[in-house]
Motif scaffolding. Structure first.
Motif, PDB file in Angstrom:
ATOM      1  N   GLU A  69      11.365  20.739  -8.081  1.00 16.64           N
ATOM      2  CA  GLU A  69      11.405  21.293  -9.432  1.00 16.64           C
ATOM      3  C   GLU A  69      10.234  20.795 -10.278  1.00 16.64           C
ATOM      4  OE1 GLU A  69      15.433  21.203  -7.623  1.00 16.64           O
ATOM      5  OE2 GLU A  69      13.842  19.700  -7.925  1.00 16.64           O
ATOM      6  N   ALA A  70       9.843  19.542 -10.072  1.00 17.90           N
ATOM      7  CA  ALA A  70       8.703  19.010 -10.815  1.00 17.90           C
ATOM      8  C   ALA A  70       7.407  19.686 -10.380  1.00 17.90           C
ATOM      9  CB  ALA A  70       8.606  17.499 -10.615  1.00 17.90           C
ATOM     10  N   LEU A  71       7.238  19.879  -9.084  1.00 16.78           N
ATOM     11  CA  LEU A  71       6.036  20.569  -8.601  1.00 16.78           C
ATOM     12  C   LEU A  71       6.002  22.006  -9.090  1.00 16.78           C
ATOM     13  CD1 LEU A  71       5.848  19.193  -4.957  1.00 16.78           C
ATOM     14  CD2 LEU A  71       4.404  18.578  -6.890  1.00 16.78           C
ATOM     15  N   ARG A 117       3.174  15.900  -1.107  1.00 19.88           N
ATOM     16  CA  ARG A 117       4.271  15.049  -1.582  1.00 19.88           C
ATOM     17  C   ARG A 117       5.089  14.508  -0.403  1.00 19.88           C
ATOM     18  NH1 ARG A 117       8.920  17.363  -3.595  1.00 19.88           N
ATOM     19  NH2 ARG A 117       8.753  18.495  -1.614  1.00 19.88           N
ATOM     20  N   ASP A 118       5.431  15.381   0.541  1.00 20.56           N
ATOM     21  CA  ASP A 118       6.189  14.944   1.713  1.00 20.56           C
ATOM     22  C   ASP A 118       5.396  13.910   2.523  1.00 20.56           C
ATOM     23  OD1 ASP A 118       8.155  16.712   0.932  1.00 20.56           O
ATOM     24  OD2 ASP A 118       7.633  18.241   2.419  1.00 20.56           O
ATOM     25  N   TRP A 119       4.096  14.136   2.635  1.00 20.89           N
ATOM     26  CA  TRP A 119       3.217  13.227   3.375  1.00 20.89           C
ATOM     27  C   TRP A 119       3.188  11.850   2.738  1.00 20.89           C
ATOM     28  CZ3 TRP A 119      -2.092  11.755   2.094  1.00 20.89           C
ATOM     29  CH2 TRP A 119      -2.818  11.224   3.167  1.00 20.89           C
ATOM     30  N   THR A 120       3.198  11.788   1.390  1.00 22.51           N
ATOM     31  CA  THR A 120       3.102  10.502   0.694  1.00 22.51           C
ATOM     32  C   THR A 120       4.373   9.677   0.771  1.00 22.51           C
ATOM     33  OG1 THR A 120       3.803  11.425  -1.455  1.00 22.51           O
ATOM     34  CG2 THR A 120       1.424  11.417  -0.958  1.00 22.51           C
ATOM     35  N   THR A 121       5.490  10.296   1.133  1.00 25.23           N
ATOM     36  CA  THR A 121       6.754   9.553   1.103  1.00 25.23           C
ATOM     37  C   THR A 121       6.862   8.518   2.209  1.00 25.23           C
ATOM     38  OG1 THR A 121       7.837  11.287   2.404  1.00 25.23           O
ATOM     39  CG2 THR A 121       7.992  11.441  -0.004  1.00 25.23           C
ATOM     40  N   ASP A 122       6.016   8.583   3.227  1.00 24.68           N
ATOM     41  CA  ASP A 122       6.126   7.647   4.350  1.00 24.68           C
ATOM     42  C   ASP A 122       4.735   7.243   4.833  1.00 24.68           C
ATOM     43  OD1 ASP A 122       7.338   6.091   6.294  1.00 24.68           O
ATOM     44  OD2 ASP A 122       7.396   7.712   7.756  1.00 24.68           O
ATOM     45  N   HIS A 178      -0.770   9.148  -6.229  1.00 24.79           N
ATOM     46  CA  HIS A 178       0.289   8.462  -5.519  1.00 24.79           C
ATOM     47  C   HIS A 178       0.200   6.970  -5.812  1.00 24.79           C
ATOM     48  CE1 HIS A 178       2.139   7.203  -1.408  1.00 24.79           C
ATOM     49  NE2 HIS A 178       3.070   7.296  -2.337  1.00 24.79           N
ATOM     50  N   LEU A 179       1.296   6.390  -6.277  1.00 23.65           N
ATOM     51  CA  LEU A 179       1.344   4.970  -6.622  1.00 23.65           C
ATOM     52  C   LEU A 179       2.108   4.215  -5.530  1.00 23.65           C
ATOM     53  CD1 LEU A 179       2.051   5.439 -10.438  1.00 23.65           C
ATOM     54  CD2 LEU A 179      -0.160   5.144  -9.313  1.00 23.65           C
ATOM     55  N   GLY A 180       2.888   3.217  -5.878  1.00 25.98           N
ATOM     56  CA  GLY A 180       3.624   2.444  -4.887  1.00 25.98           C
ATOM     57  C   GLY A 180       2.743   1.438  -4.167  1.00 25.98           C
ATOM     58  N   GLY A 181       3.215   0.952  -3.030  1.00 24.89           N
ATOM     59  CA  GLY A 181       2.467  -0.063  -2.296  1.00 24.89           C
ATOM     60  C   GLY A 181       2.303  -1.322  -3.129  1.00 24.89           C
ATOM     61  N   ALA A 182       1.098  -1.879  -3.133  1.00 25.66           N
ATOM     62  CA  ALA A 182       0.837  -3.112  -3.884  1.00 25.66           C
ATOM     63  C   ALA A 182       0.999  -2.923  -5.386  1.00 25.66           C
ATOM     64  CB  ALA A 182      -0.573  -3.611  -3.572  1.00 25.66           C
ATOM     65  N   LEU A 183       0.882  -1.693  -5.867  1.00 20.09           N
ATOM     66  CA  LEU A 183       1.043  -1.440  -7.296  1.00 20.09           C
ATOM     67  C   LEU A 183       2.463  -1.699  -7.771  1.00 20.09           C
ATOM     68  CD1 LEU A 183      -0.996   1.875  -7.506  1.00 20.09           C
ATOM     69  CD2 LEU A 183      -1.685  -0.344  -8.447  1.00 20.09           C
TER      70      LEU A 183
END
Length: 453
Positions: free
Chosen positions: A327-329, A228-233, A351-356
């Motif tokens: 808390e979600a994890l 999760r931390d990795w996906t944030t940036d 993991h979503l975001g980006g062009a989505l």
């Protein structure tokens, strides 16, 4: 039911199957064997003429019409007792124009067939994560695959479609002709016209860095937090999935994984190859016991997700999540991790975001969520069905505090109302398109849109 004498002859483009026919069970089956489809009749369409035939037959006999190629995503369709099911697998042509970067794809084609056709050209489509899924249903429903954070929804790559309307009219649909219908087909589902072929934009992607990292399931709290931390940036070049997996003792799995309970991170990286190791270093620092990350053909990406290649009985559920705090994890691990007693085969976070997240012209114009949750369990006998349903419900309850309240059509296997799949304005516009092209509601999708009154 009376069968018109012209239906089912070898010299016509469609072949009708009625209950009692030797191939009836094969004709009516969904890919998910837990879904017991019992339509009034099945028509095996080998081309647009067969689809026109289906429309005429349905009107004569007071039936509705639904189309399927592989039968994925059939659960939300509901009872088919007054429905003619049109199977499109016979429309299986694939033609690639490598100069224009376009694929012409029949309505019965699977992603495996598209990948095979693209392999010689160094091009990729916005394919799903499973090779067995039908292209048409996936694209019409939106579609979030391994190239999604860079190139967006599969529906956004839909350039044109050949369709048969509820009136039995064959149309070419593109931005210059029938633009409202093209907008609806880009993520709105199969309620508006019966698609016989698609034209899809292709992308110059031949090799990617991809693979899966595995750890024992009891390390899920640590691994999922790190992921999760990795996906944030991350740059948009990386699309990844964090999963809790209970792998079966299947012989096709390698020995270190066979029959193991694991937490896994699946990665597809379109960035510069020379920087790939540095990008995944934070995850590798957690010392996975299996690490397959490395260069691979883009056309082989569908192997990452390890979906079953054959039909199985299963039940699944899905939520879109606005964020993923600790808390979600913790709630996810408590419901489906080690020591939970969960029978679920998989509980995954995409993991979503980006062009989505960037708006495009389509009924599903973007995904306003940070992650997608999807969980599934095998349901081969009544006890398993009960246990899986109970644990899916518990997982949904546990994760609902972080839900956006919306779902994705291609993930949603429960009979949720289609108004939960689209923004309010988009849903009203879909109802208007339905009223324009199918005011009587002859056609039905697996999340059916009803015409505006």
């Amino acid at each position: 039911m009376r069968v018109p004498p012209s239906i089912g002859r070898d010299d016509l483009p469609g072949a009708l199957r009625l209950p009692g026919h030797p191939s009836w069970d094969a004709a009516r089956s969904a890919f998910n064997l837990a879904v017991d489809q019992r339509p009034a009749a099945v028509l095996m369409a080998s081309g647009p003429g067969g689809v026109v035939e289906a429309i005429a037959y349905a009107r004569e006999h007071g039936l509705r019409v639904a189309a399927q190629s592989t039968g994925h995503g059939a659960a939300p369709m509901g009872p088919l007792d007054r429905t003619l099911l049109v199977r499109t697998a016979g429309m299986s042509a694939v033609r690639v124009d490598p100069v224009a970067r376009v694929a012409h794809v029949g309505a019965g084609v699977t992603w495996a067939q598209v990948q095979t056709a693209l392999a010689p050209h160094g091009l990729a489509a916005l394919a799903g994560t499973s090779a067995t899924v039908g292209v048409a249903g996936y694209v019409l429903g939106g579609g979030v695959g391994w190239l999604a954070r860079r190139h967006g929804l599969a529906s956004s790559s839909l350039r044109a479609a050949d369709v048969v309307t509820a009136a039995g009219e064959r149309l070419r649909v593109d931005v210059a002709s029938q633009p409202a219908l093209l907008w609806a087909l880009r993520g709105g589902g199969g309620s508006f016209a019966l698609v016989t072929a698609l034209e899809l934009d292709l992308f110059p992607v031949s090799t990617v860095q991809g693979g899966v990292l595995f750890w024992p399931l009891d390390r899920a709290p640590e691994v999922l937090r790190a992921w999760r931390d990795w996906t944030t940036d991350l740059p948009d070049d990386l699309t990844s999935v964090g999963r809790l997996l209970r792998l079966p003792p299947a012989p096709e799995l390698p020995e270190p994984l066979r029959g193991q309970d694991v937490v896994a991170v699946e990665i597809a990286d379109l960035g510069a190859a020379e920087d790939a190791d540095a990008r995944v270093a934070p995850l590798r620092a957690l010392a996975p016991f299996v690490d397959t990350f490395g260069p691979m053909p883009a056309t082989a990406l569908h192997d990452l997700h390890m979906d079953p290649p054959v039909a199985v009985p299963a039940a699944g559920d899905h939520l879109l999540l606005r964020d993923l705090p600790d808390e979600a994890l913790d709630a996810l691990v408590a419901a489906a991790g080690a020591g939970s007693g969960s029978p679920l085969l998989s509980a995954e976070l995409r993991h979503l975001g980006g062009a989505l997240a960037r708006p495009v012209d389509g009924a599903l114009d973007r995904i306003d969520a940070a992650y997608a949750l999807y969980a599934v369990g095998m349901t081969g006998h009544p006890d398993a069905t009960t246990a899986v349903a109970s644990h899916l419900a518990a997982l949904r309850t546990a994760m609902t505090p972080w839900s956006t309240g919306r779902e994705l059509l291609t993930f949603s296997e429960q009979p949720t109302g289609p108004q939960n799949l689209f923004a309010p304005e988009a849903f009203r516009r879909l109802q208007a398109v339905k009223a324009a092209y199918d005011p009587d509601g002859l056609l039905r999708g697996n999340h059916d849109v009803v015409a505006a009154r």
